[in-house]
Scaffold this motif. Sequence first.
Motif, PDB file in Angstrom:
ATOM      1  N   PHE A 132       0.495  -1.755  -0.436  1.00 25.04           N
ATOM      2  CA  PHE A 132      -0.014   0.250   0.221  1.00 25.04           C
ATOM      3  C   PHE A 132       0.744   1.087  -0.025  1.00 25.04           C
ATOM      4  N   TYR A 133       1.917   1.472   0.621  1.00 22.05           N
ATOM      5  CA  TYR A 133       2.703   2.735   0.252  1.00 22.05           C
ATOM      6  C   TYR A 133       3.100   2.583  -0.985  1.00 22.05           C
ATOM      7  N   HIS A 134       3.851   1.766  -1.142  1.00 27.33           N
ATOM      8  CA  HIS A 134       4.145   1.802  -2.856  1.00 27.33           C
ATOM      9  C   HIS A 134       3.904   2.154  -3.933  1.00 27.33           C
ATOM     10  N   THR A 135       2.262   1.712  -3.488  1.00 26.18           N
ATOM     11  CA  THR A 135       1.475   1.992  -4.284  1.00 26.18           C
ATOM     12  C   THR A 135       0.432   3.845  -4.829  1.00 26.18           C
ATOM     13  N   GLY A 136       0.754   3.674  -2.938  1.00 25.82           N
ATOM     14  CA  GLY A 136       0.150   4.424  -2.475  1.00 25.82           C
ATOM     15  C   GLY A 136       1.440   6.292  -3.498  1.00 25.82           C
ATOM     16  N   ILE A 137       2.772   6.135  -3.048  1.00 21.75           N
ATOM     17  CA  ILE A 137       3.497   6.978  -3.932  1.00 21.75           C
ATOM     18  C   ILE A 137       3.237   6.963  -5.589  1.00 21.75           C
ATOM     19  N   THR A 138       3.823   5.642  -6.117  1.00 23.85           N
ATOM     20  CA  THR A 138       3.167   5.284  -7.788  1.00 23.85           C
ATOM     21  C   THR A 138       1.537   6.457  -8.334  1.00 23.85           C
ATOM     22  N   ILE A 139       0.840   6.569  -7.327  1.00 22.00           N
ATOM     23  CA  ILE A 139      -0.721   7.297  -7.599  1.00 22.00           C
ATOM     24  C   ILE A 139      -0.529   8.634  -7.243  1.00 22.00           C
ATOM     25  N   LEU A 140      -0.052   9.058  -5.897  1.00 26.17           N
ATOM     26  CA  LEU A 140       0.817  10.545  -6.229  1.00 26.17           C
ATOM     27  C   LEU A 140       1.607  10.656  -7.010  1.00 26.17           C
ATOM     28  N   GLU A 141       2.192   9.919  -7.672  1.00 21.10           N
ATOM     29  CA  GLU A 141       2.867  10.884  -8.413  1.00 21.10           C
ATOM     30  C   GLU A 141       2.644  10.585 -10.024  1.00 21.10           C
ATOM     31  N   THR A 142       0.813  10.209 -10.182  1.00 19.77           N
ATOM     32  CA  THR A 142       0.851   9.962 -11.632  1.00 19.77           C
ATOM     33  C   THR A 142      -0.244  11.426 -11.393  1.00 19.77           C
ATOM     34  N   LEU A 143      -1.316  11.192 -10.230  1.00 23.24           N
ATOM     35  CA  LEU A 143      -1.769  12.869 -10.245  1.00 23.24           C
ATOM     36  C   LEU A 143      -1.344  14.057 -10.024  1.00 23.24           C
ATOM     37  N   VAL A 144       0.291  14.339 -10.221  1.00 21.28           N
ATOM     38  CA  VAL A 144       0.487  15.129  -9.511  1.00 21.28           C
ATOM     39  C   VAL A 144       0.908  15.362 -11.444  1.00 21.28           C
ATOM     40  N   SER A 145       0.766  13.974 -11.569  1.00 27.37           N
ATOM     41  CA  SER A 145       1.641  14.597 -13.334  1.00 27.37           C
ATOM     42  C   SER A 145       0.341  14.559 -14.081  1.00 27.37           C
ATOM     43  N   PHE A 146      -0.601  14.257 -13.791  1.00 27.19           N
ATOM     44  CA  PHE A 146      -1.916  14.077 -15.156  1.00 27.19           C
ATOM     45  C   PHE A 146      -2.237  15.369 -14.519  1.00 27.19           C
ATOM     46  N   ALA A 147      -2.561  16.023 -13.754  1.00 25.74           N
ATOM     47  CA  ALA A 147      -2.895  17.835 -13.383  1.00 25.74           C
ATOM     48  C   ALA A 147      -2.394  18.415 -13.791  1.00 25.74           C
ATOM     49  N   PRO A 188     -16.356  16.812 -25.057  1.00 27.70           N
ATOM     50  CA  PRO A 188     -15.833  15.872 -24.936  1.00 27.70           C
ATOM     51  C   PRO A 188     -14.713  15.619 -25.344  1.00 27.70           C
ATOM     52  N   LEU A 189     -13.929  16.206 -26.460  1.00 27.94           N
ATOM     53  CA  LEU A 189     -12.148  15.972 -26.476  1.00 27.94           C
ATOM     54  C   LEU A 189     -11.407  15.744 -25.594  1.00 27.94           C
ATOM     55  N   ILE A 190     -11.901  16.794 -24.314  1.00 28.87           N
ATOM     56  CA  ILE A 190     -10.953  17.404 -23.183  1.00 28.87           C
ATOM     57  C   ILE A 190     -10.881  15.569 -21.826  1.00 28.87           C
ATOM     58  N   ILE A 191     -11.978  15.448 -22.467  1.00 25.14           N
ATOM     59  CA  ILE A 191     -12.254  14.281 -21.504  1.00 25.14           C
ATOM     60  C   ILE A 191     -11.497  12.953 -21.762  1.00 25.14           C
ATOM     61  N   SER A 192     -11.660  12.816 -23.596  1.00 27.51           N
ATOM     62  CA  SER A 192     -11.130  11.628 -24.025  1.00 27.51           C
ATOM     63  C   SER A 192     -10.015  12.300 -24.240  1.00 27.51           C
ATOM     64  N   ASN A 193      -9.287  13.651 -24.012  1.00 25.41           N
ATOM     65  CA  ASN A 193      -8.502  13.653 -24.195  1.00 25.41           C
ATOM     66  C   ASN A 193      -7.360  12.506 -22.888  1.00 25.41           C
ATOM     67  N   MET A 194      -7.729  12.901 -21.620  1.00 21.26           N
ATOM     68  CA  MET A 194      -7.716  13.149 -20.489  1.00 21.26           C
ATOM     69  C   MET A 194      -7.865  11.649 -20.197  1.00 21.26           C
ATOM     70  N   LYS A 195      -8.534  10.947 -20.752  1.00 23.89           N
ATOM     71  CA  LYS A 195      -8.540   9.498 -20.736  1.00 23.89           C
ATOM     72  C   LYS A 195      -7.051   8.649 -21.140  1.00 23.89           C
ATOM     73  N   VAL A 196      -6.441   9.783 -22.193  1.00 20.71           N
ATOM     74  CA  VAL A 196      -5.133   8.801 -22.712  1.00 20.71           C
ATOM     75  C   VAL A 196      -4.282   9.155 -21.540  1.00 20.71           C
ATOM     76  N   ASN A 197      -4.267  10.543 -21.037  1.00 15.77           N
ATOM     77  CA  ASN A 197      -2.896  10.607 -20.108  1.00 15.77           C
ATOM     78  C   ASN A 197      -3.014  10.557 -19.189  1.00 15.77           C
ATOM     79  N   ILE A 198      -3.973   9.821 -18.170  1.00 13.01           N
ATOM     80  CA  ILE A 198      -3.659   9.566 -16.989  1.00 13.01           C
ATOM     81  C   ILE A 198      -2.495   7.603 -17.491  1.00 13.01           C
ATOM     82  N   GLY A 199      -4.021   7.724 -18.553  1.00 12.48           N
ATOM     83  CA  GLY A 199      -2.643   6.412 -18.636  1.00 12.48           C
ATOM     84  C   GLY A 199      -1.095   6.619 -19.288  1.00 12.48           C
ATOM     85  N   LEU A 200      -1.019   7.392 -20.117  1.00 11.21           N
ATOM     86  CA  LEU A 200       0.528   7.463 -20.182  1.00 11.21           C
ATOM     87  C   LEU A 200       1.323   8.462 -19.026  1.00 11.21           C
ATOM     88  N   CYS A 201       0.894   8.807 -17.918  1.00  9.39           N
ATOM     89  CA  CYS A 201       1.501   9.574 -17.395  1.00  9.39           C
ATOM     90  C   CYS A 201       1.401   8.038 -16.333  1.00  9.39           C
TER      91      CYS A 201
END
Length: 235
Positions: free
Chosen positions: A68-83, A188-201
Amino acid sequence: MTLAQQEYRKRQVHRKRMVILWRCLLFVLFLVIWEVSADTGILDAFIFSSPSRIFASFLIMAEDGSIFYHTGITILETLVSFALVTVIGLVCALALWRSKMLADILEPYLVILNSLPKSALAPLLIVWLGSNMKTIVVAAVSIAVFGSILTLHTGFMETDPDKIRLIYSLGGKKRDVLWKVLLPGSIPLIISNMKVNIGLCLVGVIIGEFLAARAGLGYLIIYSTQIFSCDYKVI
């Protein structure tokens, strides 16, 4: 609701349930084939592991909280990058839409930067920024941001010209086009782009953790690979 509408609704609900059922069955079938192949020796269990051994490893790591610690670190970094990617991509795409000259100047550079292999830049980022979370976030942002800018800008330029002319004919300004036509029509374009970006991040974060991390799922993957212990507890 008419009888025909009720029948149509029933068919749609049935179809949705069948899709979910088949998705689950395919996943279970994959796990069963993997487990049987590892148990019978078709696959080398030392190299490929097996679902049961991975689940046992998960229970061990869940017991002490390390997973859970390691997963939390990865999730935090992903969310910051995504934002950061979402904000930077949207702002830059709007700037390019507002100034055609700026778009013409920067377009080839954006295309080149988007096509660069970002994983090759990761060692340079470590030299420039050090081995820390900042490097991982920058690596993740660099993977997604240029493609996001190009996608959003292309979508903005395809906004219905008749609606834009209508705004101008009624005395509106470019800001009116932005707030009343461009952004509402591009949701719709922005939301679709965000869906792609979360995976790339997430991909960018894992790549960054391979090279510059002391915690996170990428760190666990690379550490386990180095010690040939892909299904047991690691530190």
